[in-house]
Design a protein around this motif. Structure first.
Motif, short mmCIF file in Angstrom:
data_model
loop_
_atom_site.label_atom_id
_atom_site.label_comp_id
_atom_site.label_asym_id
_atom_site.label_seq_id
_atom_site.Cartn_x
_atom_site.Cartn_y
_atom_site.Cartn_z
N LYS A 155 25.39 13.16 -9.01
CA LYS A 155 25.86 12.43 -10.19
C LYS A 155 24.83 11.41 -10.68
O LYS A 155 24.58 11.30 -11.88
CB LYS A 155 27.18 11.72 -9.86
CG LYS A 155 27.72 10.86 -11.00
CD LYS A 155 29.02 10.17 -10.59
CE LYS A 155 29.55 9.27 -11.70
NZ LYS A 155 30.81 8.59 -11.30
N TYR A 156 24.26 10.68 -9.73
CA TYR A 156 23.32 9.61 -10.10
C TYR A 156 21.86 10.04 -9.97
O TYR A 156 20.96 9.21 -10.13
CB TYR A 156 23.58 8.37 -9.25
CG TYR A 156 24.92 7.73 -9.53
CD1 TYR A 156 25.18 7.13 -10.76
CD2 TYR A 156 25.93 7.73 -8.58
CE1 TYR A 156 26.40 6.54 -11.04
CE2 TYR A 156 27.16 7.15 -8.84
CZ TYR A 156 27.39 6.56 -10.07
OH TYR A 156 28.61 5.98 -10.34
N GLN A 157 21.63 11.33 -9.68
CA GLN A 157 20.27 11.87 -9.62
C GLN A 157 19.38 11.04 -8.69
O GLN A 157 18.25 10.69 -9.02
CB GLN A 157 19.66 11.94 -11.02
CG GLN A 157 20.46 12.77 -12.00
CD GLN A 157 19.93 12.68 -13.42
OE1 GLN A 157 18.74 12.41 -13.65
NE2 GLN A 157 20.80 12.88 -14.40
N ILE A 158 19.91 10.71 -7.51
CA ILE A 158 19.23 9.78 -6.61
C ILE A 158 17.97 10.42 -6.02
O ILE A 158 18.00 11.50 -5.45
CB ILE A 158 20.17 9.33 -5.48
CG1 ILE A 158 21.43 8.67 -6.07
CG2 ILE A 158 19.45 8.34 -4.56
CD1 ILE A 158 22.46 8.30 -5.03
N ILE A 159 16.87 9.72 -6.19
CA ILE A 159 15.58 10.16 -5.68
C ILE A 159 15.45 9.75 -4.21
O ILE A 159 15.68 8.60 -3.85
CB ILE A 159 14.43 9.53 -6.49
CG1 ILE A 159 14.56 9.92 -7.97
CG2 ILE A 159 13.08 9.96 -5.94
CD1 ILE A 159 13.67 9.12 -8.88
N PRO A 204 15.99 4.99 -1.54
CA PRO A 204 16.56 5.96 -2.45
C PRO A 204 16.94 5.22 -3.74
O PRO A 204 17.49 4.12 -3.67
CB PRO A 204 17.81 6.48 -1.74
CG PRO A 204 17.84 5.83 -0.42
CD PRO A 204 16.84 4.75 -0.38
N ILE A 205 16.66 5.81 -4.89
CA ILE A 205 16.87 5.08 -6.14
C ILE A 205 17.31 6.02 -7.25
O ILE A 205 16.86 7.16 -7.33
CB ILE A 205 15.56 4.33 -6.52
CG1 ILE A 205 15.80 3.36 -7.67
CG2 ILE A 205 14.43 5.31 -6.82
CD1 ILE A 205 14.65 2.39 -7.87
N SER A 206 18.21 5.53 -8.08
CA SER A 206 18.70 6.31 -9.21
C SER A 206 17.97 5.92 -10.49
O SER A 206 18.01 4.75 -10.89
CB SER A 206 20.21 6.10 -9.41
OG SER A 206 20.62 6.63 -10.67
#
Length: 274
Positions: free
Chosen positions: A65-69, A198-200
């Motif tokens: 959902k949040y496209q977390i890298i 991890p970051i969105s």
């Protein structure tokens, strides 16, 4: 009832981990690895050449959902040393940008929650003053070179280290700002920290929820049962408020393709100028 069952399964996994993981890695290395030899990827940590990468990570709807890298199930694992894309990213930065292993970097390094592959290479360089620390979570074992440490209260005087490495740890710490302040404190003037999380890229602000205390609640809220937040695009601002000057580094496509990196992941270099 559901929460009770989840608790039982978590405890069972904890006790089985010490038996299951060695068997898994033995199977991967001795039986499956020959079928993945190729020329598409090269692991910079162990030198293995592969035609593909193994699956790594945990699937969650939140991650999608949040496209977390830096999270989620993905093809990212080396078939020989089990290194991940985020581990190889930091190693390549240390090797090719910082030139850490060329014999001209005599500085003092603090590595929190050290990855074994990276630590092995640093330890081999005897000119490096290298200190490793971790929280010593229950159910895990740690190498002898890793000392018990709490990121909220590091056992060092101010201005001690030239380089601090902390790769995907802050998302586990309740008071991450306190940890960031400790990192800043122990760095020397002119020192730098590599602080990966991890970051969105689609969240303008970090998501936190103090009401999510159970592992199952954290999984549903943050995508992993031991995470306490999802970092958004304000991550840089958080670090700058501590006093860091931020530099964002990104490898070119040929490097990403050769070493199987996540092409969406940047490296956050945090400089202590004052």
């Amino acid at each position: 009832m559901g929460e009770y069952c989840y608790h039982i399964m978590t405890e069972l996994k904890k006790h089985l981990r010490s038996y299951y993981l060695p068997v898994k890695f033995f199977f991967q290395k001795t039986i499956k690895r020959p079928f993945h030899i190729g020329n598409k990827y090269e692991c910079p940590i162990c030198g293995f050449h592969a035609k593909d990468l193994g699956y790594r990570g945990i699937y969650s709807e939140v991650t999608e959902k949040y496209q977390i890298i830096g999270m989620g199930q993905r093809k990212a694992s080396c078939w020989k040393c089990n290194s991940t894309d985020k581990e190889r990213l930091v190693f390549l930065y240390l090797r090719d940008v910082e030139k850490l292993f060329d014999g001209t970097f005599p500085e003092k390094i603090l590595h929190l929650a050290p990855e074994k592959g990276i630590a092995r290479h640093i330890i081999m360089n005897k000119n490096l003053n290298y200190v490793c620390g971790d929280y010593f979570a229950e159910g895990y074992s740690y190498p002898s070179y890793v000392k018990r440490m709490n990121a909220l209260c590091l056992p060092f005087p101010t201005n001690q280290f030239d380089l601090l490495i902390c790769n995907h740890v802050l998302e586990h710490i309740e008071d991450d700002r306190k940890a960031m302040s400790e990192f800043y404190r122990v760095l020397k003037k002119g020192g730098k920290a590599i602080l990966q999380v991890p970051i969105s890229p689609i969240l303008p602000e970090t998501i936190e929820d103090s009401n999510a205390t159970l592992p199952s609640e954290k999984y549903l809220r943050f995508g992993q049962n031991d995470h306490v937040r999802i970092y958004g695009m304000d991550y840089k601002e958080r670090l700058e408020k501590i006093g860091f000057r931020l530099e964002v580094f990104h490898f070119p496509d040929p490097v990403i393709n050769k070493y199987g990196l996540n092409r969406r992941e940047d490296i956050y270099i945090c400089h202590k100028d004052l």
